[in-house]
Design a protein around this motif. Structure first.
Motif, PDB file in Angstrom:
ATOM      1  N   LYS A 315     -28.250 -23.927 -47.343  1.00 43.95           N
ATOM      2  CA  LYS A 315     -27.499 -24.583 -48.409  1.00 43.95           C
ATOM      3  C   LYS A 315     -26.010 -24.289 -48.281  1.00 43.95           C
ATOM      4  CE  LYS A 315     -27.456 -25.112 -53.442  1.00 43.95           C
ATOM      5  NZ  LYS A 315     -28.068 -24.651 -54.721  1.00 43.95           N
ATOM      6  N   ILE A 316     -25.686 -23.068 -47.855  1.00 45.22           N
ATOM      7  CA  ILE A 316     -24.282 -22.718 -47.639  1.00 45.22           C
ATOM      8  C   ILE A 316     -23.727 -23.441 -46.424  1.00 45.22           C
ATOM      9  CG2 ILE A 316     -22.714 -20.803 -47.115  1.00 45.22           C
ATOM     10  CD1 ILE A 316     -24.612 -18.974 -48.642  1.00 45.22           C
ATOM     11  N   GLY A 317     -24.595 -23.689 -45.427  1.00 46.08           N
ATOM     12  CA  GLY A 317     -24.152 -24.410 -44.247  1.00 46.08           C
ATOM     13  C   GLY A 317     -24.369 -23.674 -42.941  1.00 46.08           C
ATOM     14  N   PHE A 318     -25.066 -22.537 -42.962  1.00 49.16           N
ATOM     15  CA  PHE A 318     -25.290 -21.763 -41.756  1.00 49.16           C
ATOM     16  C   PHE A 318     -26.572 -22.236 -41.069  1.00 49.16           C
ATOM     17  CE2 PHE A 318     -22.628 -18.960 -44.264  1.00 49.16           C
ATOM     18  CZ  PHE A 318     -21.710 -18.535 -43.328  1.00 49.16           C
ATOM     19  N   THR A 319     -26.498 -22.343 -39.745  1.00 46.66           N
ATOM     20  CA  THR A 319     -27.654 -22.735 -38.942  1.00 46.66           C
ATOM     21  C   THR A 319     -27.711 -21.854 -37.700  1.00 46.66           C
ATOM     22  OG1 THR A 319     -26.328 -24.404 -37.773  1.00 46.66           O
ATOM     23  CG2 THR A 319     -27.577 -25.138 -39.713  1.00 46.66           C
ATOM     24  N   ASP A 320     -28.859 -21.881 -37.020  1.00 47.15           N
ATOM     25  CA  ASP A 320     -29.036 -21.094 -35.799  1.00 47.15           C
ATOM     26  C   ASP A 320     -28.570 -21.839 -34.553  1.00 47.15           C
ATOM     27  OD1 ASP A 320     -30.106 -18.988 -37.228  1.00 47.15           O
ATOM     28  OD2 ASP A 320     -32.149 -19.761 -37.087  1.00 47.15           O
ATOM     29  N   VAL A 321     -28.499 -23.165 -34.629  1.00 46.71           N
ATOM     30  CA  VAL A 321     -28.095 -23.965 -33.479  1.00 46.71           C
ATOM     31  C   VAL A 321     -26.977 -24.903 -33.908  1.00 46.71           C
ATOM     32  CG1 VAL A 321     -30.332 -23.843 -32.345  1.00 46.71           C
ATOM     33  CG2 VAL A 321     -29.882 -25.670 -33.978  1.00 46.71           C
ATOM     34  N   GLY A 322     -26.178 -25.311 -32.916  1.00 50.90           N
ATOM     35  CA  GLY A 322     -25.085 -26.221 -33.184  1.00 50.90           C
ATOM     36  C   GLY A 322     -25.506 -27.668 -33.069  1.00 50.90           C
ATOM     37  N   PRO A 323     -24.540 -28.594 -33.101  1.00 52.03           N
ATOM     38  CA  PRO A 323     -24.876 -30.026 -32.976  1.00 52.03           C
ATOM     39  C   PRO A 323     -25.559 -30.378 -31.671  1.00 52.03           C
ATOM     40  CG  PRO A 323     -22.638 -29.718 -33.804  1.00 52.03           C
ATOM     41  CD  PRO A 323     -23.114 -28.367 -33.374  1.00 52.03           C
ATOM     42  N   ASP A 324     -25.305 -29.588 -30.626  1.00 53.30           N
ATOM     43  CA  ASP A 324     -25.921 -29.861 -29.329  1.00 53.30           C
ATOM     44  C   ASP A 324     -27.207 -29.064 -29.121  1.00 53.30           C
ATOM     45  OD1 ASP A 324     -24.688 -27.449 -29.361  1.00 53.30           O
ATOM     46  OD2 ASP A 324     -23.673 -27.682 -27.414  1.00 53.30           O
ATOM     47  N   ASN A 325     -27.781 -28.526 -30.227  1.00 52.89           N
ATOM     48  CA  ASN A 325     -29.017 -27.751 -30.187  1.00 52.89           C
ATOM     49  C   ASN A 325     -28.908 -26.498 -29.327  1.00 52.89           C
ATOM     50  OD1 ASN A 325     -30.445 -29.497 -31.889  1.00 52.89           O
ATOM     51  ND2 ASN A 325     -31.037 -30.810 -30.170  1.00 52.89           N
ATOM     52  N   GLN A 326     -27.691 -25.981 -29.190  1.00 54.69           N
ATOM     53  CA  GLN A 326     -27.474 -24.739 -28.475  1.00 54.69           C
ATOM     54  C   GLN A 326     -27.255 -23.609 -29.481  1.00 54.69           C
ATOM     55  OE1 GLN A 326     -27.678 -24.283 -25.185  1.00 54.69           O
ATOM     56  NE2 GLN A 326     -28.225 -26.461 -24.956  1.00 54.69           N
ATOM     57  N   SER A 329     -23.364 -18.322 -32.548  1.00 59.63           N
ATOM     58  CA  SER A 329     -23.277 -17.019 -33.204  1.00 59.63           C
ATOM     59  C   SER A 329     -22.822 -17.178 -34.650  1.00 59.63           C
ATOM     60  CB  SER A 329     -22.292 -16.122 -32.452  1.00 59.63           C
ATOM     61  OG  SER A 329     -20.980 -16.668 -32.529  1.00 59.63           O
ATOM     62  N   PHE A 330     -23.031 -16.125 -35.409  1.00 61.71           N
ATOM     63  CA  PHE A 330     -22.610 -16.127 -36.809  1.00 61.71           C
ATOM     64  C   PHE A 330     -21.091 -16.272 -36.913  1.00 61.71           C
ATOM     65  CE2 PHE A 330     -21.479 -14.168 -40.818  1.00 61.71           C
ATOM     66  CZ  PHE A 330     -22.419 -14.700 -41.689  1.00 61.71           C
ATOM     67  N   GLN A 331     -20.369 -15.664 -35.962  1.00 60.39           N
ATOM     68  CA  GLN A 331     -18.913 -15.734 -35.976  1.00 60.39           C
ATOM     69  C   GLN A 331     -18.443 -17.172 -35.754  1.00 60.39           C
ATOM     70  OE1 GLN A 331     -16.860 -13.355 -36.731  1.00 60.39           O
ATOM     71  NE2 GLN A 331     -14.950 -14.468 -36.374  1.00 60.39           N
ATOM     72  N   GLU A 332     -19.087 -17.872 -34.835  1.00 62.15           N
ATOM     73  CA  GLU A 332     -18.702 -19.262 -34.575  1.00 62.15           C
ATOM     74  C   GLU A 332     -18.957 -20.136 -35.801  1.00 62.15           C
ATOM     75  OE1 GLU A 332     -19.691 -19.325 -29.761  1.00 62.15           O
ATOM     76  OE2 GLU A 332     -21.062 -20.217 -31.206  1.00 62.15           O
ATOM     77  N   ILE A 333     -20.105 -19.919 -36.429  1.00 64.85           N
ATOM     78  CA  ILE A 333     -20.400 -20.695 -37.639  1.00 64.85           C
ATOM     79  C   ILE A 333     -19.394 -20.378 -38.732  1.00 64.85           C
ATOM     80  CG2 ILE A 333     -22.136 -21.127 -39.418  1.00 64.85           C
ATOM     81  CD1 ILE A 333     -24.265 -20.478 -37.384  1.00 64.85           C
ATOM     82  N   TYR A 334     -19.052 -19.081 -38.838  1.00 61.10           N
ATOM     83  CA  TYR A 334     -18.086 -18.682 -39.863  1.00 61.10           C
ATOM     84  C   TYR A 334     -16.725 -19.327 -39.621  1.00 61.10           C
ATOM     85  CZ  TYR A 334     -14.709 -15.760 -42.301  1.00 61.10           C
ATOM     86  OH  TYR A 334     -13.667 -15.329 -43.065  1.00 61.10           O
ATOM     87  N   GLU A 335     -16.268 -19.305 -38.365  1.00 56.58           N
ATOM     88  CA  GLU A 335     -14.974 -19.913 -38.060  1.00 56.58           C
ATOM     89  C   GLU A 335     -15.008 -21.420 -38.307  1.00 56.58           C
ATOM     90  OE1 GLU A 335     -12.219 -18.530 -37.430  1.00 56.58           O
ATOM     91  OE2 GLU A 335     -12.950 -16.463 -37.282  1.00 56.58           O
ATOM     92  N   ALA A 336     -16.119 -22.059 -37.923  1.00 60.70           N
ATOM     93  CA  ALA A 336     -16.230 -23.501 -38.160  1.00 60.70           C
ATOM     94  C   ALA A 336     -16.224 -23.810 -39.650  1.00 60.70           C
ATOM     95  CB  ALA A 336     -17.509 -24.035 -37.505  1.00 60.70           C
ATOM     96  N   LYS A 337     -16.985 -23.021 -40.427  1.00 62.92           N
ATOM     97  CA  LYS A 337     -17.004 -23.232 -41.877  1.00 62.92           C
ATOM     98  C   LYS A 337     -15.644 -22.932 -42.491  1.00 62.92           C
ATOM     99  CE  LYS A 337     -19.981 -24.217 -44.027  1.00 62.92           C
ATOM    100  NZ  LYS A 337     -20.437 -25.560 -44.423  1.00 62.92           N
ATOM    101  N   ARG A 338     -14.970 -21.913 -41.940  1.00 67.50           N
ATOM    102  CA  ARG A 338     -13.639 -21.571 -42.451  1.00 67.50           C
ATOM    103  C   ARG A 338     -12.655 -22.703 -42.200  1.00 67.50           C
ATOM    104  NH1 ARG A 338      -9.100 -19.052 -40.314  1.00 67.50           N
ATOM    105  NH2 ARG A 338      -7.906 -17.785 -41.794  1.00 67.50           N
TER     106      ARG A 338
END
Length: 432
Positions: A315-326, A329-338
């Motif tokens: 619901k917050i927006g965190f996932t285990d894989v990106g748009p390319d199903n790869q 990391s949590f840091q990448e998701i955090y930076e993208a969300k930021r």
């Protein structure tokens, strides 16, 4: 260790080595050594720390929830009886410190008060759902902290829900189905037929079968005792066939023969709580406290809480894989969300600026229109005042002319009056 032993070179010992080995002094081992002591360390630490167990009792008023808890832990928790006249469903939460031998247990019991006494079925089970989610949310927020304090944290997540079914002998009520369906993915449910001594044995077996059929037909998941452990697989598999448990609770003792047992005295005999031929209380106690306590706690954490945690993070927006199903990391998701949040803030700021400027312009136009309206009103009033002034000045001039004419007439009148008085006086003097 085994690999190192295999890699060592093998040499044939000579006579001196054999003699040296024979002279080596042996030591008698006084206890365990090595990693076989790990279970003992865990047991000692667990005993020092103590255990916790949280039970949720859901059922209508008068089904014996408090009595059953007292019977399970063989103690009198001194709970007051609940009333049938509650306007809303409430949850009564009590925490007890129990000790058996040298094992301490922190027991939290949550009971429903007024459940089933209202016409609104949603209002009956919604407080239960809200409480379960609130405990998950509290644990989730503790996990998100930078400095977590799980050592002193009291885990209030419910480990098992004892759902008390009224002994009608017919079927589950619609409220039972709605409630069970709402909480089966949030807590381990063990259904119980309360006050089972109110039904005959033949009717009880039929009632059990009907309850399980309704649960299956409505896709309601209840807790199944695990069968993956060889030591308890056979027992748990057998206990799964006895669900729902038909229980009777009682802490009073009655005399049967030459011994005192816990049970209920009836005119036709004694119902023994701890007799498996009379009810399923012993089965429930063994399954709940002796065999599957830790599994209930593990299922609460690994299944129910993980489901809630996954839902919250998604619901917050965190996932285990990106748009390319790869994997990401949590840091990448955090930076993208930021960055996404920053861009969103920028867009909202621009929109707010546009709205602000638009409103300022609208206000300016409104103020100008109001100013023009006031100016026109002022000019109109000024013209009216000027016209009134001219009119008053004209009236003043006419009044002054009238006054002048009046004074002239008055002077002429006085002159004529004086002349008439003089003539009269002369006539009088002439007559004399």
């Amino acid at each position: 260790m085994a690999e190192k032993a295999m890699c060592m070179s093998t040499q044939i010992p000579d006579d001196e080595d054999i003699q040296r080995e024979n002279n080596v002094r042996g030591l008698t081992m006084l206890g365990h050594f090595g990693f076989e002591c790990l279970p003992h360390q865990l047991v000692n630490r667990a005993i020092q720390k103590g255990f916790s167990f949280n039970i949720l009792c859901v059922g209508e008023t008068g089904l014996g929830k408090s009595t059953l808890i007292d019977s399970l832990f063989n103690t009198n928790l001194k709970e007051k009886k609940s009333s049938h006249f509650n306007s809303n469903v409430e949850l009564k939460i009590r925490t007890y410190e129990l000790q058996e031998s040298n094992v301490q247990l922190k027991l939290t019991v949550v009971k429903t008060v007024g459940y089933g006494d209202q016409m609104n079925k949603e209002g009956s089970y919604q407080p239960i759902v809200g409480y379960l989610d609130a405990q998950f949310e509290s644990y989730f927020q503790e996990e998100l902290k930078i400095q977590r304090s799980f050592v002193d944290y009291h885990d209030s997540r419910v480990h098992v829900c004892l759902y008390f079914i009224s002994p009608t002998g017919h079927s589950l009520k619609s409220l039972d189905l709605l409630t069970l369906k709402s909480i089966d993915n949030k807590v381990n449910i063990i259904p119980l037929i309360a006050k089972a001594d109110a039904i005959s044995k033949n009717d009880l077996q039929k009632f059990k079968y009907k309850i399980m059929s309704e649960l299956v037909n409505n896709d309601i998941q209840i807790y199944q005792f695990p069968t993956n452990d060889e030591s308890t697989a056979q027992m748990n598999s057998s206990m799964n066939k006895h669900l729902p448990f038909a229980v009777v609770g009682c802490i009073d003792e009655v005399k049967v023969g030459k011994r005192m047992v816990r049970g209920r005295q009836y005119p036709w005999g004694v119902l023994q709580v701890d007799n498996e031929n009379h009810c399923d209380f012993v089965k429930l106690r063994d399954m709940l406290l002796c065999t599957n306590t830790e599994d209930l706690k593990e299922q609460t954490h690994t299944q129910h809480y993980e489901r809630y945690r996954c839902f919250k993070l998604q619901k917050i927006g965190f996932t285990d894989v990106g748009p390319d199903n790869q994997p990401v990391s949590f840091q990448e998701i955090y930076e993208a969300k930021r960055q996404e949040f920053y861009d969103q803030c920028q867009r909202e700021e621009e929109e707010l600026k546009k709205k602000f400027m638009q409103r300022v312009k609208e206000r300016e136009i409104a103020f100008k229109e109001a100013e023009k309206e006031l100016q026109d009103k002022f000019e109109h009033l000024k013209r009216i005042q000027h016209e009134e002034t001219i009119k008053l000045e004209e009236e003043k001039r006419q009044l002054e002319e009238e006054m002048m004419n009046f004074y002239k007439m008055k002077a002429g009148s006085e002159t004529l009056q004086t002349q008439g008085y003089t003539n009269i006086k002369k006539d009088k003097d002439r007559k004399k």
